[in-house]
Motif scaffolding. Sequence first.
Motif, mmCIF file in Angstrom:
data_model
loop_
_atom_site.group_PDB
_atom_site.id
_atom_site.type_symbol
_atom_site.label_atom_id
_atom_site.label_comp_id
_atom_site.label_asym_id
_atom_site.label_seq_id
_atom_site.Cartn_x
_atom_site.Cartn_y
_atom_site.Cartn_z
ATOM 1 N N ASP A 80 1.064 -1.178 0.148
ATOM 2 C CA ASP A 80 -0.213 0.043 -0.124
ATOM 3 C C ASP A 80 0.905 1.341 0.044
ATOM 4 O O ASP A 80 1.302 1.659 1.015
ATOM 5 N N ARG A 81 0.980 1.718 -1.153
ATOM 6 C CA ARG A 81 2.027 2.810 -1.364
ATOM 7 C C ARG A 81 1.348 4.147 -1.671
ATOM 8 O O ARG A 81 1.990 5.164 -2.030
ATOM 9 N N GLY A 82 -0.073 4.265 -1.571
ATOM 10 C CA GLY A 82 -0.632 5.689 -1.567
ATOM 11 C C GLY A 82 -1.327 5.729 -2.861
ATOM 12 O O GLY A 82 -2.243 6.718 -2.890
ATOM 13 N N SER A 83 -1.144 4.867 -3.956
ATOM 14 C CA SER A 83 -1.757 5.292 -5.410
ATOM 15 C C SER A 83 -1.735 4.040 -6.024
ATOM 16 O O SER A 83 -0.878 3.173 -5.769
ATOM 17 N N LEU A 136 -3.704 -10.699 -6.261
ATOM 18 C CA LEU A 136 -3.140 -9.498 -6.252
ATOM 19 C C LEU A 136 -3.906 -8.440 -7.049
ATOM 20 O O LEU A 136 -3.947 -7.119 -6.822
ATOM 21 N N VAL A 137 -4.409 -8.959 -8.204
ATOM 22 C CA VAL A 137 -5.095 -7.890 -9.245
ATOM 23 C C VAL A 137 -6.551 -7.504 -8.431
ATOM 24 O O VAL A 137 -6.818 -6.413 -8.343
ATOM 25 N N LEU A 138 -7.131 -8.542 -7.844
ATOM 26 C CA LEU A 138 -8.212 -8.376 -7.007
ATOM 27 C C LEU A 138 -8.237 -7.281 -5.916
ATOM 28 O O LEU A 138 -8.839 -6.240 -5.745
ATOM 29 N N GLN A 139 -6.847 -7.458 -5.207
ATOM 30 C CA GLN A 139 -6.695 -6.614 -4.220
ATOM 31 C C GLN A 139 -6.251 -5.197 -4.560
ATOM 32 O O GLN A 139 -7.007 -4.119 -3.967
ATOM 33 N N GLY A 140 -5.814 -4.998 -5.576
ATOM 34 C CA GLY A 140 -5.182 -3.739 -5.966
ATOM 35 C C GLY A 140 -6.407 -3.017 -6.496
ATOM 36 O O GLY A 140 -6.700 -1.860 -6.426
ATOM 37 N N ARG A 141 -7.409 -3.655 -7.315
ATOM 38 C CA ARG A 141 -8.372 -3.135 -7.865
ATOM 39 C C ARG A 141 -9.437 -2.608 -6.883
ATOM 40 O O ARG A 141 -9.827 -1.531 -6.790
ATOM 41 N N ALA A 142 -9.525 -3.388 -5.924
ATOM 42 C CA ALA A 142 -10.643 -3.032 -4.696
ATOM 43 C C ALA A 142 -10.025 -1.807 -4.038
ATOM 44 O O ALA A 142 -10.802 -0.882 -3.521
ATOM 45 N N ARG A 143 -8.528 -1.822 -3.592
ATOM 46 C CA ARG A 143 -8.003 -0.825 -3.160
ATOM 47 C C ARG A 143 -8.310 0.465 -3.876
ATOM 48 O O ARG A 143 -8.607 1.619 -3.319
ATOM 49 N N ALA A 144 -7.943 0.306 -5.330
ATOM 50 C CA ALA A 144 -8.051 1.604 -5.971
ATOM 51 C C ALA A 144 -9.324 2.286 -6.243
ATOM 52 O O ALA A 144 -9.546 3.275 -6.185
ATOM 53 N N GLN A 145 -10.482 1.334 -6.274
ATOM 54 C CA GLN A 145 -11.706 1.598 -6.163
ATOM 55 C C GLN A 145 -12.242 2.591 -4.933
ATOM 56 O O GLN A 145 -12.895 3.416 -4.752
ATOM 57 N N ARG A 147 -10.132 4.254 -2.990
ATOM 58 C CA ARG A 147 -9.541 5.475 -3.244
ATOM 59 C C ARG A 147 -10.347 6.670 -4.278
ATOM 60 O O ARG A 147 -10.040 7.704 -4.226
ATOM 61 N N GLY A 148 -11.010 5.910 -4.867
ATOM 62 C CA GLY A 148 -11.915 6.567 -6.082
ATOM 63 C C GLY A 148 -10.777 6.579 -7.341
ATOM 64 O O GLY A 148 -11.197 7.551 -8.198
ATOM 65 N N GLU A 149 -10.006 5.776 -7.477
ATOM 66 C CA GLU A 149 -8.953 5.958 -8.836
ATOM 67 C C GLU A 149 -9.453 5.027 -9.700
ATOM 68 O O GLU A 149 -9.381 5.257 -10.869
ATOM 69 N N LEU A 150 -10.454 4.136 -9.716
ATOM 70 C CA LEU A 150 -10.907 3.410 -10.330
ATOM 71 C C LEU A 150 -12.582 3.148 -10.181
ATOM 72 O O LEU A 150 -12.827 3.115 -8.977
#
Length: 219
Positions: A80-83, A136-145, A147-150
């Motif tokens: 989790d590097r913030g973006s 890893l993709v599932l985790q990254g997508r959920a995290r980005a969603q 944050r409002g990035e996706l």
Amino acid sequence: MQSRTPAPRTGRPRSAAADTAILAATRQALVELGWSKLTLSDVATRAGVAKTTLYRRWSGKNELVVDAVAELFDELELPDRGSLAADIEGVVLQFAAILARPEARSGLMAVLAESTRDEALRERIRASIVDRQKRLVLQGRARAQGRGELPPQPDAAQAARTVDLIFDVVAGAVVHRTLVSAEPADPDWVRGFTRVLLHGLPAAETPRPQPPPRAARTA
């Protein structure tokens, strides 16, 4: 004369320590002997277990090597590097570092070559490595969603196709870079790759901003 190991009782729990030793021994043997000379007998000797212990867990060399390689990729974590961009860079650098290890390189190339003529082996690679690392993709997508990035993807089927596509693009690019082209996936390459992944080909043509020149020192 060596004494024989007593047969285990039915239902005896599988030893995690034995599994770890066997998989580590398999990777060591791959590096030292290569695929063609690796045998279950040699792995058993290196791991300090009976050969029957291996056959109770794996039916043959193909399955054993896949699991030995899969264990390496299980080390991957999504930082989790913030973006989203920074998270992708972090996990890609980890992935490249694993592929740079001789045991990962030897094992993955060997099972991929063998899988071209073994459908069951392809299925095991898909289940033990590919499907497992899509987390890893599932985790990254959920995290980005979050944050409002996706944007969210309410269509489950479309979301699954997106996960497959992202995984294939990332894994394919890094494997090709490190194992086929034999070039380093260094931080500069990873930053460029991430820009293309997130923003498309125009991002690759955009010059990177250069730091301003230092002010001339006065005498």
